[in-house]
Design a protein around this motif. Structure first.
Motif, PDB file in Angstrom:
ATOM      1  N   MET A   1       2.843  13.656 -40.144  1.00  0.00           N
ATOM      2  CA  MET A   1       1.733  12.626 -39.765  1.00  0.00           C
ATOM      3  C   MET A   1       0.904  13.404 -38.616  1.00  0.00           C
ATOM      4  SD  MET A   1       2.358   9.146 -37.627  1.00  0.00           S
ATOM      5  CE  MET A   1       4.018   9.457 -37.889  1.00  0.00           C
ATOM      6  N   GLU A   2      -0.294  13.056 -38.548  1.00  0.00           N
ATOM      7  CA  GLU A   2      -1.155  13.616 -37.293  1.00  0.00           C
ATOM      8  C   GLU A   2      -1.979  12.401 -36.831  1.00  0.00           C
ATOM      9  OE1 GLU A   2      -3.882  16.818 -38.181  1.00  0.00           O
ATOM     10  OE2 GLU A   2      -2.359  17.854 -39.344  1.00  0.00           O
ATOM     11  N   LEU A   3      -2.053  12.315 -35.598  1.00  0.00           N
ATOM     12  CA  LEU A   3      -2.911  11.172 -34.971  1.00  0.00           C
ATOM     13  C   LEU A   3      -3.912  11.979 -33.992  1.00  0.00           C
ATOM     14  CD1 LEU A   3      -0.268   8.703 -33.735  1.00  0.00           C
ATOM     15  CD2 LEU A   3      -1.954   8.488 -35.689  1.00  0.00           C
ATOM     16  N   GLU A   4      -5.231  11.124 -34.057  1.00  0.00           N
ATOM     17  CA  GLU A   4      -6.270  11.699 -33.342  1.00  0.00           C
ATOM     18  C   GLU A   4      -6.941  10.985 -32.643  1.00  0.00           C
ATOM     19  OE1 GLU A   4     -10.515  13.936 -34.525  1.00  0.00           O
ATOM     20  OE2 GLU A   4      -9.199  13.463 -36.200  1.00  0.00           O
ATOM     21  N   ARG A   5      -7.292  10.995 -31.320  1.00  0.00           N
ATOM     22  CA  ARG A   5      -7.956   9.845 -30.789  1.00  0.00           C
ATOM     23  C   ARG A   5      -9.318  10.063 -30.923  1.00  0.00           C
ATOM     24  NH1 ARG A   5      -6.171   6.428 -27.175  1.00  0.00           N
ATOM     25  NH2 ARG A   5      -4.170   7.514 -26.782  1.00  0.00           N
ATOM     26  N   LEU A   6     -10.170   9.106 -31.304  1.00  0.00           N
ATOM     27  CA  LEU A   6     -11.555   9.027 -31.438  1.00  0.00           C
ATOM     28  C   LEU A   6     -12.231   8.495 -30.393  1.00  0.00           C
ATOM     29  CD1 LEU A   6     -12.072   8.185 -35.337  1.00  0.00           C
ATOM     30  CD2 LEU A   6     -11.865  10.551 -34.402  1.00  0.00           C
ATOM     31  N   ARG A   7     -11.676   7.558 -29.823  1.00  0.00           N
ATOM     32  CA  ARG A   7     -12.259   6.670 -28.623  1.00  0.00           C
ATOM     33  C   ARG A   7     -10.928   6.187 -28.024  1.00  0.00           C
ATOM     34  NH1 ARG A   7     -15.764   5.257 -32.511  1.00  0.00           N
ATOM     35  NH2 ARG A   7     -15.059   3.240 -32.840  1.00  0.00           N
ATOM     36  N   PRO A   8     -11.035   5.676 -26.681  1.00  0.00           N
ATOM     37  CA  PRO A   8      -9.944   5.157 -26.035  1.00  0.00           C
ATOM     38  C   PRO A   8      -8.920   4.253 -26.884  1.00  0.00           C
ATOM     39  CG  PRO A   8     -11.701   5.334 -24.484  1.00  0.00           C
ATOM     40  CD  PRO A   8     -12.417   5.551 -25.876  1.00  0.00           C
ATOM     41  N   THR A   9      -9.566   3.396 -27.677  1.00  0.00           N
ATOM     42  CA  THR A   9      -8.901   2.442 -28.466  1.00  0.00           C
ATOM     43  C   THR A   9      -8.743   2.660 -29.844  1.00  0.00           C
ATOM     44  OG1 THR A   9     -10.551   0.741 -28.606  1.00  0.00           O
ATOM     45  CG2 THR A   9      -9.132   0.610 -26.682  1.00  0.00           C
ATOM     46  N   VAL A  10      -9.457   3.826 -30.348  1.00  0.00           N
ATOM     47  CA  VAL A  10      -9.496   4.198 -31.724  1.00  0.00           C
ATOM     48  C   VAL A  10      -8.927   5.386 -32.037  1.00  0.00           C
ATOM     49  CG1 VAL A  10     -11.317   4.490 -33.664  1.00  0.00           C
ATOM     50  CG2 VAL A  10     -11.904   2.751 -32.084  1.00  0.00           C
ATOM     51  N   LEU A  11      -7.915   4.983 -33.013  1.00  0.00           N
ATOM     52  CA  LEU A  11      -7.097   6.443 -33.566  1.00  0.00           C
ATOM     53  C   LEU A  11      -7.422   6.832 -34.989  1.00  0.00           C
ATOM     54  CD1 LEU A  11      -3.696   5.359 -31.931  1.00  0.00           C
ATOM     55  CD2 LEU A  11      -5.436   7.146 -30.859  1.00  0.00           C
ATOM     56  N   ARG A  12      -7.225   7.720 -35.311  1.00  0.00           N
ATOM     57  CA  ARG A  12      -7.389   8.354 -36.873  1.00  0.00           C
ATOM     58  C   ARG A  12      -5.971   8.892 -37.072  1.00  0.00           C
ATOM     59  NH1 ARG A  12     -11.773  12.218 -38.293  1.00  0.00           N
ATOM     60  NH2 ARG A  12     -12.964  10.463 -38.085  1.00  0.00           N
ATOM     61  N   GLY A  13      -5.309   8.410 -38.035  1.00  0.00           N
ATOM     62  CA  GLY A  13      -4.027   8.843 -38.761  1.00  0.00           C
ATOM     63  C   GLY A  13      -4.265   9.587 -39.948  1.00  0.00           C
ATOM     64  N   THR A  14      -3.547  10.597 -40.217  1.00  0.00           N
ATOM     65  CA  THR A  14      -3.327  11.246 -41.444  1.00  0.00           C
ATOM     66  C   THR A  14      -1.940  11.174 -41.815  1.00  0.00           C
ATOM     67  OG1 THR A  14      -5.255  12.672 -40.923  1.00  0.00           O
ATOM     68  CG2 THR A  14      -3.955  13.528 -42.877  1.00  0.00           C
ATOM     69  N   PHE A  15      -1.481  10.622 -42.816  1.00  0.00           N
ATOM     70  CA  PHE A  15      -0.258  10.645 -43.300  1.00  0.00           C
ATOM     71  C   PHE A  15       0.125  10.938 -44.739  1.00  0.00           C
ATOM     72  CE2 PHE A  15      -1.561   6.865 -40.439  1.00  0.00           C
ATOM     73  CZ  PHE A  15      -0.366   6.962 -39.710  1.00  0.00           C
ATOM     74  N   HIS A  16       1.294  11.493 -44.974  1.00  0.00           N
ATOM     75  CA  HIS A  16       1.650  11.902 -46.313  1.00  0.00           C
ATOM     76  C   HIS A  16       1.818  10.445 -46.946  1.00  0.00           C
ATOM     77  CE1 HIS A  16       2.187  16.153 -46.280  1.00  0.00           C
ATOM     78  NE2 HIS A  16       2.473  16.059 -45.010  1.00  0.00           N
ATOM     79  N   ALA A  17       1.551  10.362 -48.310  1.00  0.00           N
ATOM     80  CA  ALA A  17       2.130   8.926 -48.762  1.00  0.00           C
ATOM     81  C   ALA A  17       3.271   8.294 -48.667  1.00  0.00           C
ATOM     82  CB  ALA A  17       1.758   9.141 -50.518  1.00  0.00           C
ATOM     83  N   TYR A  18       4.395   9.103 -48.606  1.00  0.00           N
ATOM     84  CA  TYR A  18       5.751   8.464 -48.232  1.00  0.00           C
ATOM     85  C   TYR A  18       5.844   8.087 -46.723  1.00  0.00           C
ATOM     86  CZ  TYR A  18       6.978  13.152 -46.143  1.00  0.00           C
ATOM     87  OH  TYR A  18       6.793  14.174 -45.525  1.00  0.00           O
ATOM     88  N   GLU A  19       5.039   8.669 -45.951  1.00  0.00           N
ATOM     89  CA  GLU A  19       5.317   8.185 -44.423  1.00  0.00           C
ATOM     90  C   GLU A  19       4.543   6.867 -44.489  1.00  0.00           C
ATOM     91  OE1 GLU A  19       4.969  12.505 -42.164  1.00  0.00           O
ATOM     92  OE2 GLU A  19       3.288  11.726 -42.961  1.00  0.00           O
ATOM     93  N   LEU A  20       3.341   6.983 -44.927  1.00  0.00           N
ATOM     94  CA  LEU A  20       2.852   5.501 -45.090  1.00  0.00           C
ATOM     95  C   LEU A  20       3.586   4.391 -45.455  1.00  0.00           C
ATOM     96  CD1 LEU A  20       0.118   3.938 -43.946  1.00  0.00           C
ATOM     97  CD2 LEU A  20      -0.792   4.684 -45.809  1.00  0.00           C
ATOM     98  N   ALA A  21       3.969   4.780 -46.812  1.00  0.00           N
ATOM     99  CA  ALA A  21       4.839   3.710 -47.377  1.00  0.00           C
ATOM    100  C   ALA A  21       6.107   3.242 -46.816  1.00  0.00           C
ATOM    101  CB  ALA A  21       5.302   4.556 -48.696  1.00  0.00           C
ATOM    102  N   ALA A  22       6.669   4.239 -46.171  1.00  0.00           N
ATOM    103  CA  ALA A  22       7.739   3.606 -45.285  1.00  0.00           C
ATOM    104  C   ALA A  22       7.147   2.702 -44.174  1.00  0.00           C
ATOM    105  CB  ALA A  22       8.526   5.009 -44.459  1.00  0.00           C
ATOM    106  N   LEU A  23       6.280   3.293 -43.486  1.00  0.00           N
ATOM    107  CA  LEU A  23       5.768   2.129 -42.464  1.00  0.00           C
ATOM    108  C   LEU A  23       5.395   0.785 -43.004  1.00  0.00           C
ATOM    109  CD1 LEU A  23       3.422   4.676 -40.238  1.00  0.00           C
ATOM    110  CD2 LEU A  23       5.702   3.789 -39.477  1.00  0.00           C
ATOM    111  N   VAL A  24       4.619   0.796 -44.009  1.00  0.00           N
ATOM    112  CA  VAL A  24       4.092  -0.560 -44.826  1.00  0.00           C
ATOM    113  C   VAL A  24       5.634  -1.083 -45.208  1.00  0.00           C
ATOM    114  CG1 VAL A  24       3.094  -1.435 -46.851  1.00  0.00           C
ATOM    115  CG2 VAL A  24       1.892   0.379 -45.324  1.00  0.00           C
ATOM    116  N   ALA A  25       6.449  -0.511 -45.767  1.00  0.00           N
ATOM    117  CA  ALA A  25       7.644  -1.304 -46.169  1.00  0.00           C
ATOM    118  C   ALA A  25       8.326  -1.894 -45.146  1.00  0.00           C
ATOM    119  CB  ALA A  25       8.781  -0.237 -46.835  1.00  0.00           C
TER     120      ALA A  25
END
Length: 63
Positions: A1-25
């Motif tokens: 997983m990678e997180l990038e701050r675009l603006r103070p309250t805006v983040l961009r996340g890059t996840f492997h499918a299984y990482e995102l699936a775990a969070l959604v579950a």
């Protein structure tokens, strides 16, 4: 997983499918089994997030 701050309250996340699936579950589990002391507003926000996720996933189509 990678997180990038675009603006103070805006983040961009890059996840492997299984990482995102775990969070959604985990989010779905909380929505369906949350104890009574979890504020309704928090559950509503989580439900909206899951609805948005489901909509975006449908628009994505197959891999």
């Amino acid at each position: 997983m990678e997180l990038e701050r675009l603006r103070p309250t805006v983040l961009r996340g890059t996840f492997h499918a299984y990482e995102l699936a775990a969070l959604v579950a985990a989010a779905r589990y909380v929505v369906t089994t949350a104890p009574a002391d979890v504020p309704a507003e928090s559950l509503d926000q989580l439900r909206q997030l899951l609805d948005d996720y489901d909509q975006q996933l449908r628009q994505l189509g197959p891999p």
